[in-house]
Design an enzyme around this catalytic site. Structure first.
Site, short mmCIF file in Angstrom:
data_model
loop_
_atom_site.label_atom_id
_atom_site.label_comp_id
_atom_site.label_asym_id
_atom_site.label_seq_id
_atom_site.Cartn_x
_atom_site.Cartn_y
_atom_site.Cartn_z
N ASP A 204 1.34 -1.08 -0.15
CA ASP A 204 0.44 0.39 0.34
C ASP A 204 0.95 1.29 0.00
OD1 ASP A 204 -3.16 1.40 0.62
OD2 ASP A 204 -2.17 1.84 1.98
N GLU A 255 1.72 -0.69 -5.13
CA GLU A 255 0.52 0.63 -5.39
C GLU A 255 0.99 1.80 -5.64
OE1 GLU A 255 -3.56 2.69 -4.14
OE2 GLU A 255 -1.23 2.28 -2.72
#
Ligand code: NOJ
Length: 525
Positions: A204, A255
Site C-alpha cells: 500500500d 501500489e
C-alpha cells in the site's frame, strides 16, 4: 502446488475486498469463512491468485487500511488459524495468495502510536512517527502545509501541543521510515506471513514511505517530499532479498500512482518489486488513440526493466468501470473529481466494459480483476449519506462521495437482498436490480459478463506469447497481433467496421461480417 517459473508475469489476480465478498457468520460483514465457502467460484472463474485487501485487526476507519496489529487477523473476519487454513485451501486449488501490507501508516490504535501518545514530546516512542511542534507563536498552526489525501490538513494536534503527520485520515499516523526500528519491524512482518504460506504482498502507498525529513511546504499538487523519494529503492532491495530467500516464487506488487511511468518502472528493476498496478490504463478515457498511447508507453517502460505490465480496470478505490465507461465524453477517472453528477448510460458502460475485459485479457502481462467486475456490477451512486463509511466523505464535507459505491457487498444468488451474501443482511445496501447480476444467475447465462470472463480467462492461457504488433484497421479501431496466429480488435468508432479475417475465438458482443461499435473480438488468424 505447481511452481512454474515466472507465474506472476502473466497471472490473473482476483482482488478480494473481504468486508464485501461473502459473509460466513451472518453478521452482515464479509469474512474468511465466506471466502472459504466461495473458493470454487474463483477456481471456476480461472484466476491464478487472490489479493486480499488488509485482513488485520483494525478499527476500520479506512476499511482496514488502518492496521492495529500487523501479525493477526481482524476478529470480524476470523482468526489466524483460519487464515492459514484458507491459504492451504487456495493452494490446493492452485490459487496463490497475496496479502496487503500497509507500511506507510498504522492505526491510531496500534500499540506503538498509543505508546507515542503516552510517552510525550522528545521520546524515542515519538520517533517512530512524525511528531513536530506547530507553527505560529503558540504552535497552533500545523508544521507545514501538506494536505491529507482524504481532504483537510495532513496534521493533527495532540493534547500536549505536538502535531503528527497523516497523509490519510487522522486515525492513520504515518510511520517514520528514517527510524531503523520501523525497517526491522516490517522485515519481520514480511517473514511472519511468508512463514504462514503467503505468496506475496501488495504494498500500500508503495511510493510514500520515505519523506524528506525537512518536511518543506509544497506548492499545490506537489508531492515531491512524500512521494517517489530515492531512499525507497533501498527498502525494496532489502525486501526483495527476504522474498527471494523463501522457496517458490513469492512476489512484491507496488501500489503507486506516479505521473511518470518510467519513474514507476524504476521500482521494477530486477532486485526490487516484481510488478506494479498500471493506473494510467485504469484512468484512460474511452478512446482508441489514448488506449494505444497508454499501452505503448506501458510496454516500453516495462521492457526497459524487463518487468511485465499489470493491467487493471477497477479496484476498491475507484468508480467501477461499467459506470465510468457509461459516461459520454472524455471522462477518464480522477480522484479529485469523481463525476458522480454526470448521467450514466449503463447499457453503454456494460458494452464497453465487456470490450475492455477482452482487451485487458489479451494484452501481454498480468491483470487484476476486482471482485464483482466479473459480474458486471456498477458503482452504487445512491447510498444514503448516513450509511456512507469512507472517511473521504466526511473529510471533504460531503464534496467527494467517497469509495463506498464500489464496495457494496457482492450478490451471489436469490431474488432479494442480500442475494446470498450472508444470512444477516449486508453492511451496505445492494440495488434491487442486482437480482439479475448474481453469480448464480450469470453462471446459467452464456451471454453474461461472468461467462465472458470465464471464457476469456480460460482461452488466454493458450494465447501465444510474444510482442504486440499494431494493425491499422481504420481510425477508432484498436487492433494488434501477437505472434502469428492471434488478432485482437476493438472498435471505438461510431460505425461498424469490417471484421478482420480469421476464426472468431471470442467476442464481447454479437459480430457478423462487421465489428460493431464498442465491441471487441479475439481471432485466430
Ligand atoms: C490505498 C488503498 O488502496 C486505499 O484504500 C487506502 O485508503 C489508502 N491506500 C491508504 O491506505
Amino acid at each position: 502446488m505447481t511452481d512454474n517459473t515466472g507465474w506472476w508475469r502473466s497471472a490473473a489476480i482476483y482482488q478480494i475486498y473481504i468486508r464485501s465478498f461473502a459473509d460466513g457468520n451472518g453478521d452482515g460483514v464479509g469474512d474468511l469463512a465466506g471466502v472459504r465457502a466461495r473458493l470454487d467460484h474463483l477456481a471456476d472463474l480461472g484466476i491464478d491468485a487472490i489479493w486480499f485487501t488488509p485482513w488485520y485487526p483494525s478499527p476500520m476507519d479506512d476499511g482496514g487500511y488502518d492496521v492495529a496489529d500487523f501479525r493477526d487477523i481482524e476478529p470480524l473476519f476470523g482468526t489466524l488459524a483460519e487464515a492459514e487454513q484458507l491459504i492451504a485451501e487456495a493452494h490446493a486449488r492452485d490459487i496463490r495468495v497475496i496479502i496487503d501490507i500497509v507500511p506507510n501508516h498504522a492505526s491510531d490504535e496500534h500499540r506503538w502510536f498509543q505508546a507515542a501518545l503516552a510517552a510525550g514530546p522528545g521520546s524515542p516512542e515519538r520517533q517512530r512517527f512524525w511528531f513536530r511542534p506547530g507553527r505560529g507563536p503558540d504552535g497552533s498552526e500545523p508544521p507545514n502545509n501538506w494536505k491529507s489525501r482524504f481532504g483537510g490538513s495532513a496534521w493533527t494536534r495532540v493534547p500536549d501541543g505536538e502535531w503528527y503527520l497523516h497523509l490519510y485520515s487522522s486515525r492513520q499516523p504515518d510511520f517514520n521510515w528514517d527510524n531503523p526500528e520501523i525497517r526491522t519491524e516490517f522485515e519481520d512482518v514480511l517473514r511472519f506471513w511468508f512463514d504462514r504460506g503467503v505468496d506475496g504482498f501488495r504494498i500500500d502507498v508503495a511510493d510514500g514511505l520515505v519523506k524528506d525529513p525537512a518536511l518543506p511546504d509544497v506548492a499545490d499538487g506537489d508531492e515531491t517530499p512524500f512521494s517517489d523519494q530515492e531512499g525507497l529503492h533501498e527498502i525494496y532491495r532489502t525486501w526483495r532479498k527476504i522474498v527471494d530467500s523463501y522457496p517458490g516464487e513469492r512476489v512484491l506488487v507496488g501500489e503507486m500512482w506516479l505521473a511518470d511511468m518510467s519513474r514507476a518502472a524504476r521500482y521494477l528493476r530486477r532486485d526490487e518489486l516484481h510488478s506494479a498496478f498500471n493506473f494510467d490504463f485504469l484512468v484512460c478515457p474511452w478512446d482508441a488513440a489514448r488506449f494505444r498511447d497508454v499501452i505503448d508507453r506501458t510496454l516500453r517502460a516495462h521492457d526497459e526493466v524487463g518487468a511485465p505490465a499489470a493491467w487493471v480496470l477497477s479496484n476498491h478505490d475507484v468508480t467501477r468501470h461499467v459506470t465510468r465507461y457509461g459516461r459520454e465524453g472524455d471522462t477518464g477517472f480522477s480522484f479529485a473529481n469523481r463525476l458522480h453528477e454526470l448521467p450514466v448510460d449503463r447499457a453503454l458502460g456494460t458494452r464497453r466494459a465487456r470490450a475492455a475485459a477482452l482487451l485487458t485479457l489479451a494484452l501481454p502481462g498480468g491483470l487484476y480483476v476486482y471482485q464483482g467486475e466479473e459480474l458486471g456490477l456498477w458503482e452504487v451512486l445512491d447510498i444514503a449519506d448516513e450509511l456512507r463509511q469512507d472517511p473521504v466523505w466526511a473529510r471533504t464535507g460531503g464534496k467527494d462521495p467517497g469509495r463506498d459505491g464500489c464496495r457494496v457487498p457482492i450478490p451471489w444468488s436469490g431474488d432479494e437482498p442480500p442475494f446470498g451474501f450472508g444470512s444477516g443482511g449486508a453492511w451496505l445496501p445492494q440495488p434491487e436490480e442486482w437480482k439479475a447480476y448474481t453469480a448464480a444467475a450469470e453462471a446459467a447465462d452464456p451471454d453474461s459478463m461472468l461467462s465472458l470472463y470465464r471464457a476469456g480467462l480460460r482461452l488466454r492461457r493458450d494465447l501465444p506469447a510474444g510482442s504486440l504488433e499494431w494493425l491499422s484497421l481504420g481510425e477508432g479501431v484498436l487492433a494488434f497481433r501477437i505472434g502469428t496466429e492471434f488478432t485482437f480488435a476493438l472498435n471505438f468508432s461510431a460505425s461498424p467496421v469490417p471484421l478482420p479475417a480469421g476464426e472468431v475465438l471470442l467476442a464481447s458482443g454479437p459480430v457478423g461480417t462487421e465489428l460493431p461499435t464498442d465491441t471487441a473480438v479475439w481471432l485466430k488468424s
